[in-house]
Design a protein around this motif. Structure first.
Motif, short mmCIF file in Angstrom:
data_model
loop_
_atom_site.label_atom_id
_atom_site.label_comp_id
_atom_site.label_asym_id
_atom_site.label_seq_id
_atom_site.Cartn_x
_atom_site.Cartn_y
_atom_site.Cartn_z
N HIS A 219 0.83 -1.20 0.00
CA HIS A 219 0.00 0.00 0.00
C HIS A 219 0.87 1.26 0.00
CE1 HIS A 219 -2.63 3.08 1.86
NE2 HIS A 219 -3.55 2.52 1.10
N HIS A 220 1.91 1.25 0.81
CA HIS A 220 2.84 2.39 0.83
C HIS A 220 4.15 1.97 1.48
CE1 HIS A 220 0.82 2.81 4.83
NE2 HIS A 220 2.06 3.08 5.23
N ILE A 221 5.18 2.77 1.27
CA ILE A 221 6.44 2.54 1.99
C ILE A 221 6.76 3.78 2.79
CG2 ILE A 221 7.33 0.87 0.34
CD1 ILE A 221 9.10 2.96 -0.85
N ALA A 222 7.30 3.55 3.99
CA ALA A 222 7.60 4.68 4.88
C ALA A 222 9.11 4.78 5.09
CB ALA A 222 6.90 4.48 6.22
N PHE A 223 9.58 6.02 5.09
CA PHE A 223 10.99 6.32 5.33
C PHE A 223 11.13 6.93 6.71
CE2 PHE A 223 10.32 6.43 0.79
CZ PHE A 223 11.45 5.83 0.26
N ARG A 224 12.35 6.78 7.27
CA ARG A 224 12.59 7.24 8.64
C ARG A 224 12.96 8.72 8.70
NH1 ARG A 224 16.91 3.24 11.29
NH2 ARG A 224 16.44 4.51 13.12
N VAL A 225 12.34 9.42 9.63
CA VAL A 225 12.85 10.73 10.05
C VAL A 225 13.06 10.68 11.56
CG1 VAL A 225 11.83 12.03 8.13
CG2 VAL A 225 10.52 11.76 10.21
N SER A 226 14.05 11.45 12.05
CA SER A 226 14.50 11.28 13.44
C SER A 226 13.49 11.72 14.49
CB SER A 226 15.79 12.06 13.68
OG SER A 226 16.72 11.72 12.70
N ASN A 227 12.76 12.79 14.21
CA ASN A 227 11.88 13.33 15.26
C ASN A 227 10.83 14.26 14.65
OD1 ASN A 227 13.15 15.91 14.85
ND2 ASN A 227 14.89 15.11 16.02
N ASP A 228 9.96 14.78 15.51
CA ASP A 228 8.85 15.62 15.05
C ASP A 228 9.32 16.92 14.39
OD1 ASP A 228 6.88 13.84 15.91
OD2 ASP A 228 6.86 14.67 17.93
N GLU A 229 10.39 17.50 14.93
CA GLU A 229 10.88 18.76 14.37
C GLU A 229 11.33 18.55 12.92
OE1 GLU A 229 12.06 17.64 17.53
OE2 GLU A 229 10.38 18.83 18.28
N GLU A 230 12.06 17.45 12.70
CA GLU A 230 12.51 17.15 11.34
C GLU A 230 11.32 16.90 10.41
OE1 GLU A 230 15.34 14.20 10.29
OE2 GLU A 230 16.94 15.14 11.45
N GLN A 231 10.31 16.24 10.96
CA GLN A 231 9.15 15.95 10.12
C GLN A 231 8.46 17.23 9.66
OE1 GLN A 231 5.67 13.79 11.75
NE2 GLN A 231 6.16 12.39 10.08
N ILE A 232 8.36 18.18 10.59
CA ILE A 232 7.74 19.47 10.23
C ILE A 232 8.56 20.13 9.12
CG2 ILE A 232 7.26 21.81 11.11
CD1 ILE A 232 6.63 20.36 13.85
N ALA A 233 9.88 20.07 9.28
CA ALA A 233 10.76 20.68 8.26
C ALA A 233 10.63 19.95 6.92
CB ALA A 233 12.20 20.65 8.76
#
Ligand code: ZN
Length: 317
Positions: A219-233
């Protein structure tokens, strides 16, 4: 700010029990979380992974009873690959035969030994002999001895009518590098991070009809981001590049944003924290049905609706 590899892969199955038996019993993955689909609490969401549910080792399923089979084609993931320790292919070949799964030993591909087979819904799975990352914690209590056990995701292969724009997204935005190529397969590698699930293969297939995602499809593939701040960026960055990006969603065990990459595959960026131990101790992972706090009140109803399952022995505790 670079992507450090795959976080998880999410796929669709048609029968919860068959799905559990295949991944927890035959492949010996740990069932690290048994919950429901937050958008459809009448159906399960299973998470399989290593001993502690490390990011990069996770394969998740929505088992929708009776759902029709997908059609494999372009614009989708064509194989999900796990790392197995060097020298363990013989063990796995024997195990697959024992469970009457027909396998195919692919001639060495990009220098690696690859076993290829399909799960009960026809989803292509590969086991690749490769040097395991220290980041994966072998699940030694399961039906597969720790010395042979799966060590997290190796890669996914995406088959695309045109892979040029996707390659650009990987290298110019995600921080991946070209690694190897052979025929119409090009391998990219995430340079940062712990090394689990660091590869992504793009297969150019301009003459292949688009697939239809259903049972047996990713259905989808997910990649890693370290934390919420990075995700917002990341969200800001992707929106700035013209991608239609979802709002940030709380998936309890990680926070997610979704967008469709130029080749047609649904991509997600998922945070490492809070992780799978945030509502269960390591030694209890997968032992019980977990519900998010806002669904707890409806637990009796939900438990009545969900199909009855038997978790394979040694799959959790
Ligand atoms: Zn996901």
């Amino acid at each position: 700010m670079n992507i450090t590899g795959l976080h998880h892969v999410t796929a669709i199955a048609s029968n919860p029990q068959r799905n559990l038996d295949f991944y927890a019993e035959l492949l010996g993955l740990r069932l690290v979380k048994r919950t429901v689909n937050f958008d459809d609490p009448g159906s399960y969401h299973f998470y399989f992974g290593d001993a502690v549910g490390s990011p990069g080792t996770i394969l998740t399923f929505f088992p929708w009873p009776g759902s029709r089979r997908g059609i494999h084609g372009s614009g989708e993931v064509s194989a999900t690959a796990f790392t197995i320790p060097m020298g363990s292919a013989g063990y796995w070949l024997e195990r697959l035969r024992l469970y009457q799964v027909s396998d195919e030993r692919v001639p060495k591909r990009l220098g690696e030994d690859v076993l290829r087979f399909a799960d009960p819904d026809g989803m292509p799975i590969e086991l690749i002999e490769s040097t395991p990352s220290d980041g994966a914690v072998p699940w030694g209590e399961g039906p597969v001895p720790a010395e042979y056990s799966i060590r997290g995701l190796h890669s996914v292969s995406a088959r695309l009518q045109s892979s040029e724009e996707t390659a650009k997204l990987l290298t110019e935005v995600f921080g991946y590098r070209w690694a190897q190529e052979s025929g119409n397969r090009v391998r990219f590698v995430a340079l940062a991070g712990g090394g689990i699930g660091k590869f992504l293969d793009l297969i150019s297939a301009c003459d292949v009809q688009p697939g239809r995602v259903a049972a047996g499809s990713v259905h989808h593939i997910a990649f890693r981001v370290s934390n919420d701040e990075e995700q917002i960026a990341w969200r800001k960055k992707l929106v700035g590049l013209g991608y239609q990006v979802s709002p940030i969603m709380d998936r309890t065990y990680f926070h997610s944003i979704y967008f469709r990459e130029p080749g047609g595959v649904l991509f997600e960026l998922a945070t490492d924290p809070p992780g799978f131990t945030q509502d269960e101790a390591v030694d209890e992972l997968g032992a019980n049905l977990r519900l998010p706090p806002w669904m707890e009140q409806a637990r009796p109803e939900i438990e009545k609706t969900l199909p009855k399952i038997t978790v394979p022995k040694k799959a959790t505790l």
